[in-house]
Design an enzyme around this catalytic site. Structure first.
Site, PDB file in Angstrom:
ATOM      1  N   HIS A   1       0.578  -1.245  -0.690  1.00  0.00           N
ATOM      2  CA  HIS A   1      -0.038   0.076   0.237  1.00  0.00           C
ATOM      3  C   HIS A   1       0.792   1.083  -0.274  1.00  0.00           C
ATOM      4  CE1 HIS A   1      -0.088   0.768   4.758  1.00  0.00           C
ATOM      5  NE2 HIS A   1       1.216   0.628   3.964  1.00  0.00           N
TER       6      HIS A   1
ATOM      7  N   CYS B   1       5.521   5.494   5.219  1.00  0.00           N
ATOM      8  CA  CYS B   1       4.678   4.679   4.221  1.00  0.00           C
ATOM      9  C   CYS B   1       3.932   5.179   3.504  1.00  0.00           C
ATOM     10  CB  CYS B   1       3.127   4.225   5.852  1.00  0.00           C
ATOM     11  SG  CYS B   1       3.421   3.295   6.465  1.00  0.00           S
TER      12      CYS B   1
ATOM     13  N   HIS C   1       5.501  -0.345  -0.278  1.00  0.00           N
ATOM     14  CA  HIS C   1       5.721  -0.698   0.692  1.00  0.00           C
ATOM     15  C   HIS C   1       5.023  -2.292   1.260  1.00  0.00           C
ATOM     16  CE1 HIS C   1       3.937   1.759   2.897  1.00  0.00           C
ATOM     17  NE2 HIS C   1       4.114   0.587   3.686  1.00  0.00           N
TER      18      HIS C   1
ATOM     19  N   HIS D   1       3.295  -4.988   4.233  1.00  0.00           N
ATOM     20  CA  HIS D   1       2.757  -5.584   5.238  1.00  0.00           C
ATOM     21  C   HIS D   1       2.457  -6.836   4.693  1.00  0.00           C
ATOM     22  CE1 HIS D   1       3.295  -1.690   7.093  1.00  0.00           C
ATOM     23  NE2 HIS D   1       3.146  -0.810   5.994  1.00  0.00           N
TER      24      HIS D   1
ATOM     25  N   ASP E   1      -4.881 -10.841  -0.608  1.00  0.00           N
ATOM     26  CA  ASP E   1      -3.646 -11.004  -0.514  1.00  0.00           C
ATOM     27  C   ASP E   1      -3.015 -11.399  -1.631  1.00  0.00           C
ATOM     28  OD1 ASP E   1      -1.677 -12.603   0.854  1.00  0.00           O
ATOM     29  OD2 ASP E   1      -2.706 -14.023   0.272  1.00  0.00           O
ATOM     30  N   HIS E   2      -1.891 -10.856  -1.551  1.00  0.00           N
ATOM     31  CA  HIS E   2      -0.452 -10.352  -2.454  1.00  0.00           C
ATOM     32  C   HIS E   2      -1.302  -9.179  -3.668  1.00  0.00           C
ATOM     33  CE1 HIS E   2       1.346 -13.572  -0.826  1.00  0.00           C
ATOM     34  NE2 HIS E   2       2.398 -13.631  -1.423  1.00  0.00           N
TER      35      HIS E   2
ATOM     36  N   GLU F   1      -0.843  -5.069  11.428  1.00  0.00           N
ATOM     37  CA  GLU F   1       0.062  -4.234  10.472  1.00  0.00           C
ATOM     38  C   GLU F   1       1.324  -4.550  10.661  1.00  0.00           C
ATOM     39  OE1 GLU F   1      -0.424  -0.777   7.767  1.00  0.00           O
ATOM     40  OE2 GLU F   1       0.192   0.170   8.762  1.00  0.00           O
TER      41      GLU F   1
HETATM   42 NI    NI Z   1       2.526   1.167   5.047  1.00  0.00          NI
END
Ligand code: NI
Length: 137
Positions: free
Chosen positions: A15, A34, A40, A42, A80-81, A125
């Site tokens: 995200h 972020c 990037h 998580h 997911d992914h 997260e």
């Molecule tokens: Ni983040």
């Protein structure tokens, strides 16, 4: 006799936190790493909790396999992914913070689970940062 039952699931997603009303400088100042324009990732841990009465015949509040299947089919398949900003419709105009992701997941599941159950979503997260919706009081 209310009992809460929970299922833990996992997804990886990318995200970028970004407010399009703001300059890049302000986004970096507020969101730090972020707000990296190249995104990037998580490793999210998702805990879905249902509160209800155990069924007199099964002793279950809710079948955990069924809950897992619901989360997979309606949440993990989409998240997911994936890049949450680009690959899902939910965060086109909504910043994909853990708070907003938890609310989106709650809304997706709420319409698919009998209203007789209370529904709670907890989202980690990172190992140290997590959010809960509805808010714990
Ligand atoms: Ni983040």
């Amino acid at each position: 006799m209310l009992v809460s039952v929970s299922r833990k699931e996992h997804f990886n997603a990318a995200h970028r936190l970004y407010n399009k009303e703001w300059t890049d400088e302000k986004n970096t100042a507020v969101f730090g790493k972020c707000s990296n324009p190249n995104y990037h990732g998580h490793n999210y841990e998702l805990i879905v909790t249902l509160v209800g009465e155990p069924d007199p015949q099964t002793g279950y509040v809710f079948d955990m396999k069924e809950l897992s299947d619901l989360v997979r089919a309606h949440v993990l398949v989409h998240f997911d992914h994936k890049n949450l900003n680009l690959d899902t419709p939910y965060f086109r105009d909504l910043n994909p913070t853990a708070e907003n992701i938890a609310v989106v997941i709650w809304r997706i599941l709420r319409q698919r689970i009998d209203p007789k159950f209370e529904l709670k979503v907890k989202l980690y997260e990172t190992e140290r940062n997590f959010v809960e919706y509805p808010a714990a009081r």
